[in-house]
Design a protein around this motif. Structure first.
Motif, short mmCIF file in Angstrom:
data_model
loop_
_atom_site.label_atom_id
_atom_site.label_comp_id
_atom_site.label_asym_id
_atom_site.label_seq_id
_atom_site.Cartn_x
_atom_site.Cartn_y
_atom_site.Cartn_z
N LEU A 222 17.77 -28.72 -11.38
CA LEU A 222 17.01 -27.90 -12.55
C LEU A 222 17.59 -26.56 -12.56
CD1 LEU A 222 13.34 -29.01 -11.56
CD2 LEU A 222 14.60 -29.51 -13.82
N ALA A 223 18.38 -25.83 -11.47
CA ALA A 223 18.70 -24.58 -11.53
C ALA A 223 20.03 -24.68 -12.26
CB ALA A 223 18.86 -24.16 -10.23
N LEU A 224 20.86 -25.69 -11.92
CA LEU A 224 22.18 -25.78 -12.69
C LEU A 224 21.90 -26.16 -14.47
CD1 LEU A 224 23.94 -28.02 -9.99
CD2 LEU A 224 24.46 -25.80 -10.80
N ALA A 225 20.88 -26.87 -14.56
CA ALA A 225 20.63 -27.24 -15.95
C ALA A 225 20.15 -25.91 -17.03
CB ALA A 225 19.51 -28.10 -16.20
N ALA A 226 19.66 -24.93 -16.12
CA ALA A 226 19.11 -23.70 -16.71
C ALA A 226 20.00 -22.99 -16.72
CB ALA A 226 17.86 -23.30 -15.68
N ALA A 227 21.15 -23.06 -15.82
CA ALA A 227 22.15 -21.97 -15.83
C ALA A 227 23.11 -21.96 -17.02
CB ALA A 227 23.23 -22.29 -14.69
N PRO A 228 23.69 -20.68 -17.60
CA PRO A 228 24.37 -20.68 -18.81
C PRO A 228 25.36 -21.69 -18.96
CG PRO A 228 24.15 -18.33 -17.89
CD PRO A 228 23.32 -19.43 -16.72
N GLY A 229 26.10 -21.95 -18.10
CA GLY A 229 27.14 -22.92 -18.15
C GLY A 229 27.14 -24.28 -18.26
N PHE A 230 25.44 -24.84 -17.80
CA PHE A 230 25.16 -26.03 -17.95
C PHE A 230 24.23 -26.36 -19.20
CE2 PHE A 230 27.09 -25.66 -13.93
CZ PHE A 230 27.51 -26.76 -13.66
N ALA A 231 23.78 -25.07 -19.73
CA ALA A 231 22.74 -25.27 -20.72
C ALA A 231 23.00 -25.91 -21.76
CB ALA A 231 22.20 -23.55 -21.05
N GLN A 232 24.10 -26.07 -22.18
CA GLN A 232 24.22 -26.76 -23.48
C GLN A 232 25.73 -27.38 -23.32
OE1 GLN A 232 25.76 -24.28 -27.03
NE2 GLN A 232 24.37 -25.32 -28.35
N GLN A 233 25.42 -29.01 -23.55
CA GLN A 233 26.50 -29.70 -23.59
C GLN A 233 27.69 -29.64 -24.62
OE1 GLN A 233 25.63 -34.00 -23.66
NE2 GLN A 233 27.73 -34.45 -23.17
N LYS A 234 28.76 -29.50 -24.41
CA LYS A 234 30.02 -29.20 -25.39
C LYS A 234 30.13 -30.20 -26.52
CE LYS A 234 32.57 -26.12 -22.16
NZ LYS A 234 33.87 -26.08 -21.58
N GLN A 235 29.99 -29.88 -27.58
CA GLN A 235 29.87 -30.74 -28.83
C GLN A 235 30.95 -30.34 -29.78
OE1 GLN A 235 26.27 -32.74 -29.99
NE2 GLN A 235 25.40 -31.66 -28.71
N TYR A 236 32.02 -30.97 -30.20
CA TYR A 236 33.03 -30.34 -31.22
C TYR A 236 33.20 -31.36 -32.31
CZ TYR A 236 34.47 -27.55 -27.02
OH TYR A 236 34.51 -26.75 -26.15
N GLY A 237 33.42 -30.75 -33.48
CA GLY A 237 33.74 -31.10 -34.81
C GLY A 237 35.21 -30.83 -35.01
N PRO A 238 35.76 -31.31 -36.13
CA PRO A 238 37.06 -30.73 -36.45
C PRO A 238 37.55 -29.42 -36.36
CG PRO A 238 35.99 -32.60 -38.16
CD PRO A 238 34.95 -32.01 -37.25
N GLY A 239 38.41 -28.94 -35.92
CA GLY A 239 38.64 -27.69 -35.75
C GLY A 239 38.37 -26.78 -34.72
N ALA A 240 37.47 -27.50 -33.70
CA ALA A 240 36.87 -26.79 -32.42
C ALA A 240 37.41 -27.37 -31.43
CB ALA A 240 35.50 -26.81 -32.69
N SER A 241 37.50 -26.69 -30.38
CA SER A 241 38.04 -27.40 -28.86
C SER A 241 37.37 -26.16 -27.76
CB SER A 241 39.33 -27.45 -28.86
OG SER A 241 40.03 -26.25 -28.95
N ASP A 242 37.72 -26.45 -26.57
CA ASP A 242 37.44 -25.45 -25.60
C ASP A 242 38.29 -24.27 -25.67
OD1 ASP A 242 35.75 -27.28 -24.09
OD2 ASP A 242 37.07 -27.91 -22.68
N SER A 243 39.27 -24.12 -26.46
CA SER A 243 39.90 -22.86 -26.53
C SER A 243 40.24 -22.57 -27.88
CB SER A 243 41.54 -23.25 -25.94
OG SER A 243 42.04 -24.50 -27.09
#
Length: 402
Positions: free
Chosen positions: A14-35
């Motif tokens: 639960l703590a990890l899920a609430a942490a900023p890095g885990f709060a939102q699963q990464k989802q990408y459309g065209p033109g978006a990536s990790d970088s």
């Protein structure tokens, strides 16, 4: 002990899920990536509306500055801005390239009513966010039929009504002359203006003439309007023609109460070329801070703006109101990306664009960018201003005009 361990692991989860890095699963459309986040734009760096090119230059420089400090949420902005020459067929060609070849996540600040009208259906059919369109035509606020398009400028019809109300209040017996560009942009302003005058429009407007963007000058139109005997002039023109009209009005000795649409109210790109002495008394409206106004000298956002222009665009005029406009759009775009977080799909970009409530640093105090699912018009509050030979001076209270 095993039960305690399970509880501990569950608590950690639960703590990890609430942490900023885990709060939102990464989802990408065209033109978006990790970088990277690709954003597209078309604007007239050449042609009859090239004075607006500074908007694209400022946006590009702002994103460059942002990238140098790490970008947004760790991603660099890849801003692809293309010259369309204020030509709708060219806009269509360039937008297709941006969407189908460059695969941008969304576009911002595509300029001009005719140009955006040419890509309006395409962007919505492709479901590509067509955001912060650099025109105030009323058609951009149609969340039901065009849910992927959103404007930026206050509505042209609302602005036209604002001037009409001022005329009825202060010049009830006016004889009005109108010059307008012969396209959707000009007609939208005229529609709001005549609606604002109501039943009196038929008698108060004594002459209305048009010009084409391909015309070399509007000198003959000004002479015609002067000959109508009008004592109030509503000038619905883009920068090149606005400067010509202001200069010609003065040169022929015509002295009407002169209303100038806000899209050409830049001191740097319009009033200086026309002649500051010939621009005294012009009436327009504002919703973004004016860099020529000394009252903003100690304003933190304006200080940042001048420092930014000096460092990143030293060859451009910081007194150009189109430059502050470009910064305002860039600032709102960054706010949008922050709201998107790690969900950089086109659907979420549009969802976040339709839930803005943000005081843009470059906007006038109290002029907040607000949108919702049924209302795609970010700005509806306007301040009437009059030019005193050096800067625009506000008069009356800021008003919200639908």
């Amino acid at each position: 002990m095993a039960i305690k361990n399970r509880i501990a692991w569950a608590a950690l989860g639960l703590a990890l899920a609430a942490a900023p890095g885990f709060a939102q699963q990464k989802q990408y459309g065209p033109g978006a990536s990790d970088s990277e986040i690709k954003i597209g734009n078309t604007i007239p760096y050449s042609g009859p509306a090239s004075a607006y090119g500074i908007i694209g230059k400022v946006e590009a420089a702002y994103f460059k500055m942002l990238n140098e400090s790490g970008g947004v949420n760790g991603r660099k902005i890849n801003y692809i801005s293309i010259d369309d020459g204020y030509s709708p067929p060219k806009t269509v060609e360039m937008i297709r390239k941006l969407v189908e070849q460059d695969e941008v996540l969304f576009t911002i600040s595509t300029l001009g009513t005719p140009s955006n009208s040419a890509i309006h259906k395409y962007m919505n059919q492709k479901k590509v966010p067509h955001l912060f369109v650099a025109t105030g035509a009323s058609k951009w606020n149609d969340a039901k039929d065009f849910p992927w398009t959103m404007g930026f400028n206050p509505n042209y019809q609302s602005e036209g009504r604002l001037y009409a109300q001022d005329i009825l209040r202060n010049h009830p017996n006016a004889k009005i002359a109108v010059l307008y560009q012969n396209d959707d942009y000009g007609k939208d302003y005229l529609k709001g203006f005549t609606e604002g005058l109501g039943d009196k429009a038929k008698t108060m407007i004594v002459k209305a003439v048009t010009y084409e963007v391909t015309d070399p000058t509007v000198d003959s139109q000004i002479v015609t309007l002067q000959g109508s005997g009008a004592d109030v002039f509503f000038n619905i023109t883009t920068p090149k023609f606005a400067a010509q009209a202001i200069r010609k009005v003065a040169d022929v000795g015509w002295k009407p109460v002169h209303y100038l649409n806000q899209v050409s109210a830049s001191v740097g790109s319009v009033l200086k070329p026309a002649g500051l002495d010939k621009s005294v008394g012009l009436i327009s409206m504002q919703y973004i801070k004016d860099p020529t106004d000394p009252k903003w000298a100690s304003d933190a956002a304006m200080k940042d703006y001048f420092a930014f222009m000096k460092k990143y665009l030293p060859g451009e005029d910081p007194m150009d109101g189109s430059a502050t406009y470009g910064m305002a759009v860039a600032q709102l775009t960054v706010q949008l990306l922050k709201q998107c977080g790690n969900n950089l799909t086109r659907e979420n970009v549009m969802k976040q664009a339709a839930s803005l409530n943000y005081q843009i640093p470059m906007a006038l105090p109290g002029v907040v960018a607000q949108t919702n699912a049924g209302d795609f018009a970010p700005f509806q509050t306007m301040q009437l201003v009059k030019f005193d030979g050096k800067t625009w001076q506000g008069f009356g209270e800021p008003v919200a005009v639908k």
